[in-house]
Enzyme design. Structure first.
Site, short mmCIF file in Angstrom:
data_model
loop_
_atom_site.label_atom_id
_atom_site.label_comp_id
_atom_site.label_asym_id
_atom_site.label_seq_id
_atom_site.Cartn_x
_atom_site.Cartn_y
_atom_site.Cartn_z
N LYS A 96 40.23 47.00 47.32
CA LYS A 96 40.68 45.92 46.44
C LYS A 96 41.83 46.38 45.54
CE LYS A 96 39.57 45.84 42.56
NZ LYS A 96 38.31 45.49 41.97
N HIS A 113 55.93 54.89 20.07
CA HIS A 113 56.86 53.79 20.25
C HIS A 113 57.92 54.14 21.29
CE1 HIS A 113 58.91 50.16 19.05
NE2 HIS A 113 60.03 50.83 18.95
N CYS A 126 35.87 48.22 45.31
CA CYS A 126 36.86 48.69 44.33
C CYS A 126 38.11 49.32 44.94
CB CYS A 126 36.26 49.75 43.40
SG CYS A 126 34.50 49.72 43.20
N GLY A 147 25.89 55.47 44.15
CA GLY A 147 24.70 56.04 43.51
C GLY A 147 23.96 57.00 44.42
N ASP A 206 23.30 48.99 42.28
CA ASP A 206 23.25 47.53 42.33
C ASP A 206 21.90 46.98 42.79
OD1 ASP A 206 25.87 47.61 41.56
OD2 ASP A 206 26.69 46.70 43.37
N ALA A 210 17.26 52.77 57.67
CA ALA A 210 15.97 53.35 57.31
C ALA A 210 15.23 52.35 56.44
CB ALA A 210 16.18 54.65 56.54
N THR A 268 30.25 50.52 39.76
CA THR A 268 30.18 51.82 40.44
C THR A 268 29.92 52.99 39.49
OG1 THR A 268 31.57 51.05 42.22
CG2 THR A 268 31.56 53.42 41.82
N TYR A 281 34.45 38.16 38.72
CA TYR A 281 35.34 39.29 39.00
C TYR A 281 36.11 39.09 40.32
CZ TYR A 281 33.04 42.58 35.71
OH TYR A 281 32.56 43.23 34.62
N GLU A 302 50.69 50.87 21.54
CA GLU A 302 50.86 51.10 20.09
C GLU A 302 50.30 49.94 19.27
OE1 GLU A 302 54.91 51.04 18.43
OE2 GLU A 302 55.60 50.13 20.29
N GLY A 319 34.00 32.05 39.78
CA GLY A 319 34.95 32.26 38.68
C GLY A 319 34.74 33.62 38.05
N ARG A 329 31.55 26.31 39.72
CA ARG A 329 30.48 25.34 39.41
C ARG A 329 30.45 24.97 37.93
NH1 ARG A 329 24.85 28.81 39.66
NH2 ARG A 329 25.46 30.39 38.15
N GLY A 342 28.75 35.94 43.31
CA GLY A 342 27.74 36.91 42.89
C GLY A 342 27.22 37.71 44.07
N GLU A 356 40.10 38.33 40.88
CA GLU A 356 40.93 39.41 41.44
C GLU A 356 41.62 38.93 42.72
OE1 GLU A 356 38.18 42.73 41.62
OE2 GLU A 356 38.62 43.28 39.54
N CYS A 367 31.88 50.25 47.16
CA CYS A 367 33.07 50.57 46.37
C CYS A 367 34.19 51.15 47.24
CB CYS A 367 32.71 51.54 45.26
SG CYS A 367 34.13 51.99 44.26
P1 NDP Z 1 30.26 37.44 39.22
O1 NDP Z 1 28.87 37.61 38.77
O2 NDP Z 1 31.35 38.17 38.52
O3 NDP Z 1 30.64 35.90 39.16
C1 NDP Z 1 29.91 34.96 39.90
C2 NDP Z 1 30.62 33.63 39.79
O4 NDP Z 1 30.05 32.73 40.71
C3 NDP Z 1 30.50 33.01 38.41
O5 NDP Z 1 31.68 32.31 38.14
C4 NDP Z 1 29.33 32.06 38.57
O6 NDP Z 1 29.45 30.91 37.77
C5 NDP Z 1 29.47 31.63 40.02
N1 NDP Z 1 28.19 31.38 40.69
C6 NDP Z 1 27.06 32.09 40.59
N2 NDP Z 1 26.10 31.59 41.39
C7 NDP Z 1 26.65 30.52 42.01
C8 NDP Z 1 26.17 29.59 42.94
N3 NDP Z 1 24.93 29.65 43.40
N4 NDP Z 1 27.01 28.62 43.37
C9 NDP Z 1 28.28 28.55 42.90
N5 NDP Z 1 28.78 29.41 42.01
C10 NDP Z 1 27.98 30.38 41.56
O7 NDP Z 1 30.22 37.75 40.78
P2 NDP Z 1 31.28 38.32 41.82
O8 NDP Z 1 30.79 37.90 43.15
O9 NDP Z 1 32.67 37.98 41.42
O10 NDP Z 1 31.12 39.90 41.68
C11 NDP Z 1 29.83 40.49 41.86
C12 NDP Z 1 29.68 41.70 40.97
O11 NDP Z 1 30.47 42.75 41.49
C13 NDP Z 1 30.19 41.50 39.55
O12 NDP Z 1 29.20 40.99 38.71
C14 NDP Z 1 30.62 42.88 39.15
O13 NDP Z 1 29.53 43.52 38.56
C15 NDP Z 1 30.98 43.55 40.45
N6 NDP Z 1 32.44 43.66 40.57
C16 NDP Z 1 33.12 44.40 39.64
C17 NDP Z 1 34.48 44.52 39.72
C18 NDP Z 1 35.21 45.32 38.70
O14 NDP Z 1 34.58 46.11 38.01
N7 NDP Z 1 36.52 45.14 38.53
C19 NDP Z 1 35.27 43.86 40.78
C20 NDP Z 1 34.46 43.09 41.67
C21 NDP Z 1 33.11 43.00 41.56
P3 NDP Z 1 28.87 30.84 36.29
O15 NDP Z 1 29.51 31.92 35.47
O16 NDP Z 1 29.24 29.48 35.83
O17 NDP Z 1 27.39 31.07 36.40
#
Ligand code: NDP
Length: 448
Positions: free
Chosen positions: A51, A437, A48, A16, A304, A115, A312, A178, A442, A176, A199, A263, A182, A43
């Site tokens: 990765k 095809h 990105c 950004g 972000d 900064a 991104t 992104y 398709e 669980g 969790r 997260g 990945e 990124c």
């Molecule tokens: P996500 O927000 O995708 O997932 C967070 C995961 O962690 C969820 O499964 C959530 O569970 C769990 N969680 C959240 N808080 C806690 C906690 N305090 N203790 C234990 N588990 C927790 O986060 P990521 O870190 O995977 O990625 C961050 C961000 O980066 C994404 O939101 C996305 O925007 C960006 N990203 C995008 C990609 C792409 O475009 N391909 C690739 C990688 C990152 P629950 O769902 O049960 O709350």
């Protein structure tokens, strides 16, 4: 004499911030950008780009195995983590150079230090100087959340994962979302024993349920282990470096690495935003209006750090809109509707628009169309892995309001198909297109 040292001072040279600086400078503004780490941001440096290169590297495991079914005599293969890691890091360094060159070509001054905001128009630099600017743009991104329990310091995040000395034979991945899915795919393909710990019992919250179920089923079949509704109690590190993760309701798990992917938190700590009365929400995000303006009218924020959509291409659009609005005399707002997104899992999945559940909550009648198929390449390869495409259609207007896909190349296919969804085309428009095809894509025009 100019009133300020700069027309625009950008904090953070990620997606950004770089776009905003470059465009503002092209509109004639005098711009500086500060970066305490590397130009390019998450990124390019530790997100990105590296990765995706690891995803490509990992996919060779399947390609090399499948090649034998296609007649190739493939000698025994061996994966060398250090080779891939170093090649990826070299590419990242090359891209960092290109980003810096691009800024310099637009006469943006790059200030390679931290900064912070000292006032509505003042910026304090780590070297002790204070500079002034008509506008300040906060584009500091986000940082991985590290949980707080005994031994959490033995874990790593996506910041460190690209630099591992050795490939972990066993890895526990917390989360669980992104990043967790990945890297589960990446490490599994490299041969690591992967255990995902979440969790809740939901992966990839927000994605179409049918796709999430399919990824889970494929991942389990491949041998990735899932522990749901589990929380970390502690991690212990033995003298030989072995980590033991203690979880609620499960036996302890031994691993060589624990990756936290739970997260990302906006980067506002210690940024001095309180010196200018900039409001921050309870998650640490800068609160902005539709024009990216904070509660201080000389300070804006994009990407972000605002915790709107952590992607991104969205940050890039926000940076562009900010620069065009403020310095280009061209008021522009980002359209957040129908943003396509993808998870580069193995196999990847992608989606745009409403999931079936969201459509049922919002629309009168909803029709869905699915295609559940095995790609012909997977059939010959003897790979029992099925793709799933799903169209969500407004039953009243026939408009395609959602498209969701899991399978080989799903993100590549979805990017093109997202144009049709964004353009509000109808199911009848999809049906009117002659199939190309034999392709997987398709299926998009053959669902009845
Ligand atoms: P996500 O927000 O995708 O997932 C967070 C995961 O962690 C969820 O499964 C959530 O569970 C769990 N969680 C959240 N808080 C806690 C906690 N305090 N203790 C234990 N588990 C927790 O986060 P990521 O870190 O995977 O990625 C961050 C961000 O980066 C994404 O939101 C996305 O925007 C960006 N990203 C995008 C990609 C792409 O475009 N391909 C690739 C990688 C990152 P629950 O769902 O049960 O709350």
């Amino acid at each position: 004499m100019a009133k300020y040292d700069y027309d625009l001072f950008v904090i953070g040279a990620g997606s950004g911030g770089v776009r905003a600086s470059r465009v503002a400078a092209a509109h004639g503004a005098k711009v500086a950008i500060a970066e305490e780490h590397k130009v390019g941001g998450t990124c390019v440096i530790r997100g990105c780009v590296p990765k995706k290169l690891l995803v490509y590297g990992a996919h060779f495991a399947e390609d090399l195995a499948d090649a034998r079914r296609f007649g190739w005599e493939v000698p025994e293969t061996r994966f060398n983590w250090a080779t891939l890691r170093d090649n990826v890091l070299t590419e990242v360094t090359r891209l960092e150079g290109l980003y810096s060159e691009n800024l310099e070509r637009h006469e943006v001054e790059i200030i390679k230090q931290r900064a912070t905001v000292a006032g509505p128009h003042e910026i304090a630099l780590a070297d002790g100087r204070t500079v002034t600017a008509g506008r300040i743009l906060v584009a500091t991104g986000a940082t991985p959340v590290v949980p707080d329990f005994p031994g959490a310091e033995h874990g790593i995040t996506s910041n460190e994962v690209f630099h591992l000395d050795a490939l972990p034979k066993r890895i526990v991945i917390a989360g669980g979302g992104y990043i967790a899915n990945e890297f589960a795919g990446i490490f599994h393909e490299f041969g690591s024993k992967v255990t995902m710990v979440n969790r809740s019992d939901i992966i990839l919250r927000g994605y179409e349920e049918a796709l999430r179920d399919r990824l889970l089923q494929i991942s389990i079949t491949k041998g990735i282990d899932f522990k749901f509704n589990a929380a970390f109690e502690k991690i212990e590190k033995a003298e030989d470096g072995t980590l033991t993760a203690y979880l609620t309701g499960c036996d302890p798990i031994e691993a060589d690495a624990v990756l936290f992917a739970i997260g990302r938190r906006p980067n506002t700590d210690g940024l001095g935003l309180e010196n200018a009365g900039v409001r921050i929400d309870d998650k640490g995000a800068v609160v902005v209006d539709a024009d990216n303006m904070s509660s201080c009218d000389s300070i804006h924020a994009v990407g972000d750090v605002t915790n709107r959509v952590q992607l991104t291409p969205v940050a890039i659009r926000e940076g562009q809109a900010f620069a065009d609005t403020i310095f280009g005399d061209n008021p522009t707002r980002v359209d957040y509707e129908n943003i396509p997104s993808a998870v580069f899992s193995h196999p990847p999945l992608a989606g745009v628009g409403l999931t079936e559940g969201q459509a049922r909550d919002r629309l009168g009648t909803v029709k869905t169309y699915t295609s559940d198929f095995r790609s012909m390449k997977n059939v010959l390869a003897g790979r029992n892995e099925r793709s799933l495409y799903k169209l969500v259609v407004d039953g009243t207007t026939d408009e395609v309001v959602g498209l969701h896909m899991i399978g080989p190349d799903a993100p590549e296919i979805l990017q093109a198909a997202a144009i049709a969804v964004k353009a509000k085309l109808k199911k009848a428009d999809f049906d009117a297109v002659v199939a190309l095809h034999p392709t997987m894509a398709e299926e998009l025009v053959l669902m009845r």
